[in-house]
Scaffold this motif. Structure first.
Motif, PDB file in Angstrom:
ATOM      1  N   LEU A 115      44.599  36.039  29.397  1.00 21.86           N
ATOM      2  CA  LEU A 115      44.328  37.464  29.256  1.00 21.86           C
ATOM      3  C   LEU A 115      45.649  38.214  29.180  1.00 21.86           C
ATOM      4  O   LEU A 115      46.615  37.824  29.822  1.00 21.86           O
ATOM      5  N   ASP A 116      45.691  39.329  28.425  1.00 20.82           N
ATOM      6  CA  ASP A 116      46.937  40.086  28.427  1.00 20.82           C
ATOM      7  C   ASP A 116      46.991  41.058  29.598  1.00 20.82           C
ATOM      8  O   ASP A 116      47.910  41.854  29.706  1.00 20.82           O
ATOM      9  N   ILE A 117      46.017  41.011  30.491  1.00 20.37           N
ATOM     10  CA  ILE A 117      46.095  41.808  31.717  1.00 20.37           C
ATOM     11  C   ILE A 117      45.955  40.858  32.903  1.00 20.37           C
ATOM     12  O   ILE A 117      45.371  41.198  33.927  1.00 20.37           O
ATOM     13  N   LEU A 120      46.393  41.806  36.772  1.00 18.32           N
ATOM     14  CA  LEU A 120      45.379  42.697  37.330  1.00 18.32           C
ATOM     15  C   LEU A 120      44.080  41.952  37.568  1.00 18.32           C
ATOM     16  O   LEU A 120      43.393  42.152  38.575  1.00 18.32           O
ATOM     17  N   PHE A 121      43.752  41.064  36.627  1.00 15.58           N
ATOM     18  CA  PHE A 121      42.514  40.300  36.766  1.00 15.58           C
ATOM     19  C   PHE A 121      42.556  39.437  38.022  1.00 15.58           C
ATOM     20  O   PHE A 121      41.601  39.403  38.800  1.00 15.58           O
ATOM     21  N   GLY A 124      42.290  41.662  41.090  1.00 18.27           N
ATOM     22  CA  GLY A 124      40.951  42.209  41.215  1.00 18.27           C
ATOM     23  C   GLY A 124      39.950  41.174  41.686  1.00 18.27           C
ATOM     24  O   GLY A 124      39.103  41.442  42.545  1.00 18.27           O
ATOM     25  N   MET A 125      40.079  39.973  41.156  1.00 19.85           N
ATOM     26  CA  MET A 125      39.143  38.909  41.543  1.00 19.85           C
ATOM     27  C   MET A 125      39.361  38.513  43.003  1.00 19.85           C
ATOM     28  O   MET A 125      38.404  38.263  43.735  1.00 19.85           O
ATOM     29  N   ALA A 127      40.447  40.456  45.272  1.00 21.59           N
ATOM     30  CA  ALA A 127      39.905  41.546  46.081  1.00 21.59           C
ATOM     31  C   ALA A 127      38.391  41.400  46.189  1.00 21.59           C
ATOM     32  O   ALA A 127      37.820  41.578  47.272  1.00 21.59           O
TER      33      ALA A 127
END
Lengths: 329, 184
Positions: A115-117, A120-121, A124-125, A127
């Motif tokens: 992923l290009d993010i 953050l992924f 987020g996961m 979290a």
């Protein structure tokens, strides 16, 4: 397209099995390292140097009665451990584990989904993984469990801010959210590592990582000296095991994140090839977490919140501001 | 493949939010709300809006977690919440509204063909860059106004909660003990 799907499935199964096995092995390592630091022997009786202790523990966990207390919310009680374990492995999907290598003439990218993010992924996961302890604590109809759940919510809301803000400064410098870009940015050898440019962000990220993985100075959501076992009080057998596989997998993920973002990732390190270098770095972080556990006491919940909101968050904000100014000038 | 994923996500989201509305158990309601919010991020991923998907994930995971904290304080998590009967007019209004929404949903494909992107993604920009470009050029003022609003909310929260902030929590006990004695 079919080849891509098959390759992804193979990678996912490999990562799942290897990390799950490593997470199990992590419990053995933890006991050995703690024993070494406390001048004990640790597990010694099952197999050479207690190596088969892992198998014995596994057999015990699998065959133990799966107990669901009366008065508990059965469905949520059963789902909660799966959330912890599943999100821990989903987070690993966006982490590049090793450098690219060639196998039978095919270039293999050891990342399940580029992923290009990515960063953050992953955050987020991880979290979302805290929903496991939260739901477990609330569903089990036990006061200690409820206390654990309340602490989970408090811890989560405190450190999540610090994690995000501390990682923001390196993101500004690299100008990308992809973990592979982070790695490539630091390709120029040890002098290019982001830890030299962002030492404060590194320390803040590590501290927040300890809270995120529920490790010792901040393990107040299952602190056995205060609230029995917190969210895991009523759990037994494999459901309890799933919580711990999730926790150890999260420790490995944090190790990977810290090495990729701050310590040069899987670039060649001197004479060491990249794959070996990142394994060494992750092992160091894993050892570091055990080391801290052996040397630091627990802290109280209000101390954690004081630390997060009054010390770490202002420091992180100042760090981001200064980084911004330096980059503009 | 994409169509299948879309329908799977949609059915799950609608089902979960139905549970949120219908369930009388606070734990079921909030868990299905959180799961539905996470699955909505799946729809963003399907559309190729990775950045928005992750933002949805992070923001709502945190927001619903705060909701859980309130749920924990106000309700018995393992029991059911007793509700009063809702008045007939509310039921009538909500039923009518959902009927209108259903009609709009089924009519949407007819007008869907005419929808154009107001600010198409610039060539070569990655996902976060595209969002940033639009946010800081076309939508700068709404963005800043939202920021100011959040600041106001934060200051109000600090003022409401922070009446005894200059005192340590562990020492506050002595003071209350003294005041109890005074009362007696």
């Amino acid at each position: 397209m079919d080849g891509y799907i098959i390759a992804t499935v193979i990678k996912a199964v490999l990562v799942l099995s290897i990390i799950a096995a490593l997470a199990g092995f992590g419990t053995y390592l933890e006991r050995k390292v703690l024993a070494f630091m406390q001048r004990r022997l640790g597990p010694m009786h099952v197999g050479p140097y207690g190596l088969l202790q892992l198998a014995a523990d596994g057999i015990k966990l699998f065959t133990k009665e799966d107990f669901i207390p009366s008065g508990a919310n059965r469905l949520i009680f059963m789902i909660a451990p799966m959330i912890t374990a599943a999100t821990a492995f989903i987070a690993l999907a966006a982490v590049p584990l090793l450098p690219e290598f060639k196998l039978f003439g095919v270039t293999v990218k050891p990342i399940i989904s580029d992923l290009d993010i990515g960063i953050l992924f992953v955050l987020g996961m991880m979290a979302a993984g805290l929903y496991g302890p939260l739901l477990a604590g609330m569903a089990q109809n036990n006061k200690w469990g409820l206390l654990g759940a309340a602490r989970t919510a408090a811890v989560f809301l405190s450190y999540e801010v610090v994690t995000g803000l501390s990682i923001l400064a390196p993101i500004m410098i690299v100008g990308s959210l992809s973990l592979i870009d982070f790695n490539n940015y630091q390709a120029g050898g040890m002098g290019e590592w982001l830890i030299w440019k962002q030492p404060l962000a590194f320390v803040l990220f590590l501290i927040a990582g300890f809270a995120e993985t529920n490790r010792t100075p901040f393990d107040l959501i299952e602190n056995e000296s205060e609230i029995i076992a917190g969210y895991a009080t009523e759990y037994s057998g494999m459901r309890w095991g799933m919580f711990f596989i999730g926790e150890y997998a999260n420790m490995i993920t944090i190790g990977f994140l810290a090495s990729l973002v701050f310590l040069g990732g899987f670039n060649d390190w001197g004479f060491l090839p990249g794959g070996l270098a990142i394994i060494l770095k992750v092992s160091f972080f894993f050892f570091f977490m055990l080391w801290v556990r052996a040397s630091w006491p627990h802290i109280r919940p209000d101390q954690l919140m004081w630390l997060c909101w009054k010390v770490l968050m202002p420091l992180a904000v100042i760090n981001v501001t200064i980084t911004g100014f330096v980059m503009m000038v | 493949m994409e169509t299948f994923a879309f329908y799977l996500f949609s059915i799950l989201i609608v089902g979960l939010f139905c549970v949120t509305v219908m369930s009388r158990n606070i734990l079921y309601a909030m868990t299905s709300l959180a799961a539905g919010m996470v699955l909505i991020s799946g729809l963003f991923f399907l559309l190729g809006a990775d950045f928005l998907g992750v933002v949805q994930l992070i923001v709502y995971v945190g927001a619903v977690m705060a909701l859980y904290a309130f749920g924990m304080m106000f309700f018995d998590a393992t029991g059911t919440v007793k509700e009063n009967n809702t008045p007939a007019t509310t039921v009538f209004l909500l039923g009518g509204l959902s009927a209108v929404v259903l009609v709009v949903i089924f009519a949407a494909p007819a007008i869907g063909g005419n929808v154009h992107a107001l600010y198409p993604t610039p060539e070569g920009a990655t996902n976060p860059q595209a969002v940033g470009l639009v946010l800081f050029t076309k939508y700068l003022i709404p963005f800043e106004v939202a920021a100011v609003m959040l600041l106001v909310a934060m200051i109000a929260g600090i003022i409401l909660a922070g009446k005894k902030m200059d005192k340590s929590l562990s020492r506050m006990k002595d003071e209350s003990a003294v005041s109890e004695k005074d009362v007696k």
